[in-house]
Each structure stands twice: as C-alpha cells, then as structure tokens.
Design an enzyme around this catalytic site. Structure first.
Site, PDB file in Angstrom:
ATOM      1  N   ALA A  69      39.270  42.489  42.399  1.00  0.00           N
ATOM      2  CA  ALA A  69      38.073  43.334  42.435  1.00  0.00           C
ATOM      3  C   ALA A  69      38.356  44.638  41.697  1.00  0.00           C
ATOM      4  O   ALA A  69      37.573  45.084  40.849  1.00  0.00           O
ATOM      5  CB  ALA A  69      37.664  43.604  43.880  1.00  0.00           C
ATOM      6  N   ASP A 106      37.068  29.810  35.996  1.00  0.00           N
ATOM      7  CA  ASP A 106      38.311  29.745  35.232  1.00  0.00           C
ATOM      8  C   ASP A 106      38.137  30.820  34.180  1.00  0.00           C
ATOM      9  O   ASP A 106      37.363  30.641  33.231  1.00  0.00           O
ATOM     10  CB  ASP A 106      38.486  28.369  34.575  1.00  0.00           C
ATOM     11  CG  ASP A 106      39.816  28.282  33.844  1.00  0.00           C
ATOM     12  OD1 ASP A 106      40.123  29.206  33.058  1.00  0.00           O
ATOM     13  OD2 ASP A 106      40.548  27.311  34.061  1.00  0.00           O
ATOM     14  N   HIS A 107      38.799  31.947  34.358  1.00  0.00           N
ATOM     15  CA  HIS A 107      38.424  33.088  33.513  1.00  0.00           C
ATOM     16  C   HIS A 107      38.731  32.841  32.034  1.00  0.00           C
ATOM     17  O   HIS A 107      38.172  33.509  31.178  1.00  0.00           O
ATOM     18  CB  HIS A 107      39.041  34.397  34.023  1.00  0.00           C
ATOM     19  CG  HIS A 107      40.485  34.588  33.680  1.00  0.00           C
ATOM     20  ND1 HIS A 107      41.497  33.951  34.340  1.00  0.00           N
ATOM     21  CD2 HIS A 107      41.083  35.347  32.735  1.00  0.00           C
ATOM     22  CE1 HIS A 107      42.659  34.325  33.821  1.00  0.00           C
ATOM     23  NE2 HIS A 107      42.441  35.175  32.846  1.00  0.00           N
ATOM     24  N   HIS A 161      43.734  26.720  33.137  1.00  0.00           N
ATOM     25  CA  HIS A 161      43.518  27.356  31.835  1.00  0.00           C
ATOM     26  C   HIS A 161      43.923  26.469  30.649  1.00  0.00           C
ATOM     27  O   HIS A 161      43.197  26.349  29.676  1.00  0.00           O
ATOM     28  CB  HIS A 161      44.272  28.683  31.745  1.00  0.00           C
ATOM     29  CG  HIS A 161      44.033  29.603  32.904  1.00  0.00           C
ATOM     30  ND1 HIS A 161      42.795  29.750  33.498  1.00  0.00           N
ATOM     31  CD2 HIS A 161      44.867  30.427  33.594  1.00  0.00           C
ATOM     32  CE1 HIS A 161      42.885  30.640  34.486  1.00  0.00           C
ATOM     33  NE2 HIS A 161      44.135  31.057  34.568  1.00  0.00           N
ATOM     34  N   ASP A 191      49.381  27.175  38.457  1.00  0.00           N
ATOM     35  CA  ASP A 191      48.798  28.482  38.150  1.00  0.00           C
ATOM     36  C   ASP A 191      48.106  28.492  36.783  1.00  0.00           C
ATOM     37  O   ASP A 191      47.080  29.155  36.616  1.00  0.00           O
ATOM     38  CB  ASP A 191      49.915  29.537  38.177  1.00  0.00           C
ATOM     39  CG  ASP A 191      49.400  30.963  38.046  1.00  0.00           C
ATOM     40  OD1 ASP A 191      48.443  31.306  38.764  1.00  0.00           O
ATOM     41  OD2 ASP A 191      49.952  31.734  37.234  1.00  0.00           O
ATOM     42  N   LYS A 223      36.589  33.845  28.011  1.00  0.00           N
ATOM     43  CA  LYS A 223      37.161  34.575  26.869  1.00  0.00           C
ATOM     44  C   LYS A 223      36.363  34.249  25.606  1.00  0.00           C
ATOM     45  O   LYS A 223      36.060  33.080  25.327  1.00  0.00           O
ATOM     46  CB  LYS A 223      38.631  34.215  26.677  1.00  0.00           C
ATOM     47  CG  LYS A 223      39.521  34.750  27.814  1.00  0.00           C
ATOM     48  CD  LYS A 223      40.978  34.411  27.555  1.00  0.00           C
ATOM     49  CE  LYS A 223      41.858  34.717  28.742  1.00  0.00           C
ATOM     50  NZ  LYS A 223      42.373  36.101  28.797  1.00  0.00           N
TER      51      LYS A 223
HETATM   52  C1  BG6 Z   1      45.829  33.906  36.047  1.00  0.00           C
HETATM   53  C2  BG6 Z   1      47.171  33.551  36.611  1.00  0.00           C
HETATM   54  O1  BG6 Z   1      44.901  32.892  36.324  1.00  0.00           O
HETATM   55  O2  BG6 Z   1      45.943  34.081  34.650  1.00  0.00           O
HETATM   56  C3  BG6 Z   1      48.185  34.610  36.284  1.00  0.00           C
HETATM   57  O3  BG6 Z   1      47.080  33.406  38.013  1.00  0.00           O
HETATM   58  C4  BG6 Z   1      48.200  34.913  34.809  1.00  0.00           C
HETATM   59  O4  BG6 Z   1      49.481  34.231  36.715  1.00  0.00           O
HETATM   60  C5  BG6 Z   1      46.793  35.139  34.278  1.00  0.00           C
HETATM   61  O5  BG6 Z   1      48.969  36.081  34.611  1.00  0.00           O
HETATM   62  C6  BG6 Z   1      46.783  35.243  32.770  1.00  0.00           C
HETATM   63  O6  BG6 Z   1      45.513  35.639  32.331  1.00  0.00           O
HETATM   64  P1  BG6 Z   1      45.293  36.380  30.971  1.00  0.00           P
HETATM   65  O7  BG6 Z   1      43.809  36.548  30.863  1.00  0.00           O
HETATM   66  O8  BG6 Z   1      46.024  37.683  31.045  1.00  0.00           O
HETATM   67  O9  BG6 Z   1      45.866  35.501  29.891  1.00  0.00           O
END
Ligand code: BG6
Length: 492
Positions: A18, A181-182, A244, A239, A186
């Site tokens: 958050a 899933d962030h 991802h 993870d 992107k």
């Molecule tokens: C997260 C993981 O989903 O993605 C982390 O839990 C990781 O361990 C992160 O550091 C990486 O995200 P980004 O956007 O910095 O590549």
C-alpha cells in the site's frame, strides 16, 4: 467513458505494498483525471489509527514513492478527504459489520451508487477468510457492482489454489475476481501484443521457421530484503516463475486474439499454457536449474549469502534463482527453446525478452571470426523500456567486407514517465476490464507446470547449487543454452 463512482476498501492499508505502490498509484490516477469524480477509499489494518494519522501515512507514501509531486495543498486536501480508516480484525465477523456501516456512511457522504471494490493486499492465508466475511456481513449485498482485487500468491500449489478459488467463488463470480500480476500492468509487457500484431514486419516471422530461440530474463540486484518469512516458503519458482515469467511467455507466444477483448485475449494466453510442456519429476534436472546466492560482492560492496540473511535458516535450501528451458509443443513453436532466468543478487536489475531469429546461410557474408550474428529483437521491460532490433550491416573501413551488428533502438521512457503498473491495473479494475489480470484457468495451469518442478527439487538430496552474489547464477544454465548452440545475449 465516464468511470463509475465507487468505494475502494483496502485490506492491508498499513502494509508495504500500500505504502510503496497503491497510494502512489491512486494519486497518479487522480492527478491524471483517471479516477471517477466521486469515490472513497477505506483503509483497513490491524493497527488502530485515526483518520488523521491514516491520511498522514498516505501523504508520506505519496511524498516518498509517487512519480508525481504534490502540486497544491488544496488539490491534496480534495484527494485525501476521500480516505478513511477502520481497524479490522479479519477473523472477526463483527468487525466486518462495523466496516459495512462505514462503507454505507461514505456512500451517502459522497453520493456513491453502491459500487464496491475490495482490494486484498494481505497475507495470502487470509484471502479466503476475508471473502467469506464480506459475504456473511452483508457487504456484498450491494446495489452496484462488486469486484475483488487480489494480490499474489494465489495458492501455494495447485491444490491450495483450488481450495482458495472454491472459497472465493462462494462470494465472487469469476468475472468479479481480478487476480493481480503486476507484470501485466507494465507498459512494455502490454506492448508485446501491439508490437506483434500491429506490425506486418514481425508476425510473418513469429514462428519456428524463423525464430531460433527466445530468452527471457527478470533479474534483480536486491537480496531477500525483509521478506524472509514469505520467501522461505516461496522461493523464486513460486515468487516469479509461476506468475511473472509465465505471463511473459504467454504474451510472447499467444496466437492473435479474434478481437481485443478480455476473454478473447485470455483464451489465447491460456492455450499457450495448455501447450507448455510439463516436465515429469525425472525430467526436471535436465531442463531446470536452481540456485541460491552465496556471499559475494555487488558493485564493490560485499553482501551476505542468502543463508546468512535475517530470518533465513542457515540450512535453507530455498532457491533464489531459477533458470530453465521451456517448450511450447504446438504448431507454431515446436522445437523452439524458451530460456528463462530470474534471480536475486544478480549483476543488474533488468527485465527483457530477446527473440533470436535464425541466421542466414553463412557462405556469403561472414565476419572475420566467421560467425554471422543472428538478428535479435530485444523488448526491454524494465528499468529501461524500449525495443532494439539488431541487424547486420557492412563494416566501416574502405576494404572491409566484414559484417557488423548494428542496433536500431527505440526508448519508451526516455522522454516521459510511463505509468506505474499499479496505476494501469487499478484503472482497468475500475473500468471492469480484466484483460491484464490472471484468469483462474491460467493460475491452475501455471501451478500444474510448477508443482512437479517443486517436488523434484524438494526430493533432491544434493545441496542446492550456489552462486556468488553479483553473478548470473549457476553455470549449468549456460550449458542448456550451449546445447541449443546459443548463449545469453547482452545488447546494451
Ligand atoms: C514481486 C516479487 O512479485 O516482484 C518480488 O514478489 C520481486 O520478489 C518483484 O522483487 C519484482 O518486481 P519488479 O516490478 O521490480 O520487477
């Protein structure tokens, strides 16, 4: 189109995500006029906070992490007055009744029609419980829409993911569930489909006749940081790979969707996972590489090994690195290896996808060493965003018949800031667009791919291979590329 007014109830409002991502994303959307004119945000957490303290915390988060500076106090006040806070013990149903009356108050104060979004940024063990309590408290008997936005990890393996899904389904329909899933938020991950399907240049070549292999890297320089408790039971496979990395594989390998609508796109993505070769436990060693960082040096600073980190058992066999060679056994991709690697304490922070095309017959042009370089398409996801196309061209001197690689570069974030992934995703969820969220069948198939790998590693009696912090992981991964007569490309 005008966005629906709504109340966002955020579980985990005093947490790290958050603070670092969600409040700054809301602020970014607000500043870009991408929030509806009427909305309210209710933060919840275990801590007792007054509204004033909570608003101060939101301010500090925006000041430290937002890509936009607070422009005027009046504008800030208009933003933050929508924020309120309520301490909630998630296990206690009565607390949800209290929360419901606050939601109802806010709906009348800000004249909101009853659309409710619930965002779970909390320990995954609590996801199911929250969703049950939302139903039992009457919170989801609302007039408008209801949506559940849920952070990863979605389950710990296939079995627990099914259990969690069953529990959530009691309250929310699949179309109401937005699994984050962030990476899908992107800019350059979203750009993959545009690059592929809006350019006549690439699509005709996008198959096993013309592509030699694909290389996907998501490397980080950080170690486990303060997250040992989570990471010890997760490791890089759960993870990063389960979500991802496989998402990027899907985006690169999917067939063109019939239309640009969410289910058409997700249908094509899921087909990739259906064709993804699942390794039997005894095939894992030949195709996947795990590693754990040992003490080493990052930019001249010495750093401890993973097993010496706070909260990590000295005997830990958790992997902080995963590499592998995947295959999509379908008509388009048969025979094309997809190399992946991800890890912590690697030499640089970089996410990129490289498409290596097949080389031309070598008898006409060759450089003095005799190897004609292949064409490469590099899609840079993070931190630099852009595309490089590596071609061959004539060398520069008068007598030179040497062929040299040249790069055509496009930088996507050199001149302006791209939105943060969380801005894009929260905005999509407000609009009811689930394209860039993970559908249940994707989650399920991703676990089915990951589970046998996990089992093979859990049974493996050899100590986990280590790599010194600041290096690219265990050497053995390079052998897998060498077997396919390639190596990891570095295109600067
Ligand atoms: C997260 C993981 O989903 O993605 C982390 O839990 C990781 O361990 C992160 O550091 C990486 O995200 P980004 O956007 O910095 O590549």
């Amino acid at each position: 189109t005008e966005l629906d007014p709504f109340v966002l109830t955020l579980f985990g409002a005093t947490g790290d995500l958050a603070k670092r991502k969600l409040f700054p994303a809301l602020y970014g959307l607000y500043r870009n006029s991408l929030l509806p004119a009427r909305f309210a945000v209710i933060g919840t957490g275990r801590q007792q906070l007054t509204s004033a303290e909570f608003r101060q915390a939101v301010r500090e988060s925006v000041e430290s992490y937002s890509r936009m500076k607070i422009d005027s106090e009046a504008n800030w006040a208009a933003f933050v007055e929508r924020f309120d806070y309520r301490a909630v013990d998630i296990k206690n149903l009565d607390a949800f009744s209290g929360l419901l009356s606050l939601v109802v108050d806010k709906e009348s104060q800000f004249d909101l029609p009853g659309n409710r979004m619930f965002y779970l940024s909390i320990a995954p063990e609590l996801f199911g419980q929250v969703s049950t309590n939302l139903r039992e408290s009457g919170m989801t008997e609302n007039k408008g829409w209801k949506r559940l936005v849920i952070e990863k990890p979605f389950g710990h393996d296939y079995r627990t993911a099914v259990e969690l899904n069953e529990q959530i389904k009691q309250t929310f329909a699949e179309e109401e569930i937005y699994r984050i899933d962030h990476y899908l938020g992107k800019t350059m991950v979203q750009n993959i489909e545009v690059i592929r399907f809006a350019n006549s240049l690439f699509e005709p070549l996008w198959n096993n006749l013309h592509i030699d292999n694909i290389q996907i890297t998501a490397s980080e320089t950080v170690g486990v940081e303060e997250r040992a408790a989570y990471y010890e039971s997760s490791g890089a496979l759960r993870d990063m790979v389960q979500n991802h990395l496989l998402q990027m594989v899907m985006m690169v390998c999917m067939e063109p969707p019939s239309r640009l609508v969410n289910e058409a796109i997700r249908d094509e993505k899921v087909k990739v996972l259906r064709s993804l070769r699942r390794f039997q436990e005894d095939e894992v060693h030949a195709n996947m590489v795990r590693g754990q960082y040992a003490a080493g040096s990052m930019r001249g600073q010495s750093v401890p090994g993973y097993s010496e980190e706070n909260g990590v058992s000295p005997q830990s066999s958790t992997e902080t690195f995963v590499g592998g060679r995947l295959y999509i056994d379908n008509f388009r991709w048969a025979g094309v290896p997809i190399f992946i690697r991800t890890g912590k304490r690697l030499p640089e922070k970089s996410t990129e996808i490289i498409i290596q095309f097949k080389t031309m017959p070598k008898h006409i042009y060759f450089n003095r060493k005799g190897d004609l370089r292949p064409n490469l398409l590099v899609i840079r996801v993070n931190p630099s965003e852009g595309i490089s196309l590596v071609l061959n061209a004539k060398g520069n001197s008068a007598d030179d018949m040497q062929v040299l690689p040249i790069a055509m570069d496009y930088c996507n974030n050199c001149e302006f800031d791209s939105p943060e992934a969380y801005e894009t995703l929260i905005h999509d969820a407000i609009q009811g667009d689930s394209t860039f969220f993970t559908r249940w069948d994707e989650v399920a198939l991703a676990w089915k791919f990951v589970d046998p790998i996990r089992r093979a590693w859990d049974k493996d009696e050899h100590p986990i291979p280590t790599y010194p912090a600041g290096t690219w992981g265990p050497e053995r991964l390079n052998d897998l590329l060498a077997e396919s007569e390639t190596h990891w490309w570095r295109v600067q």
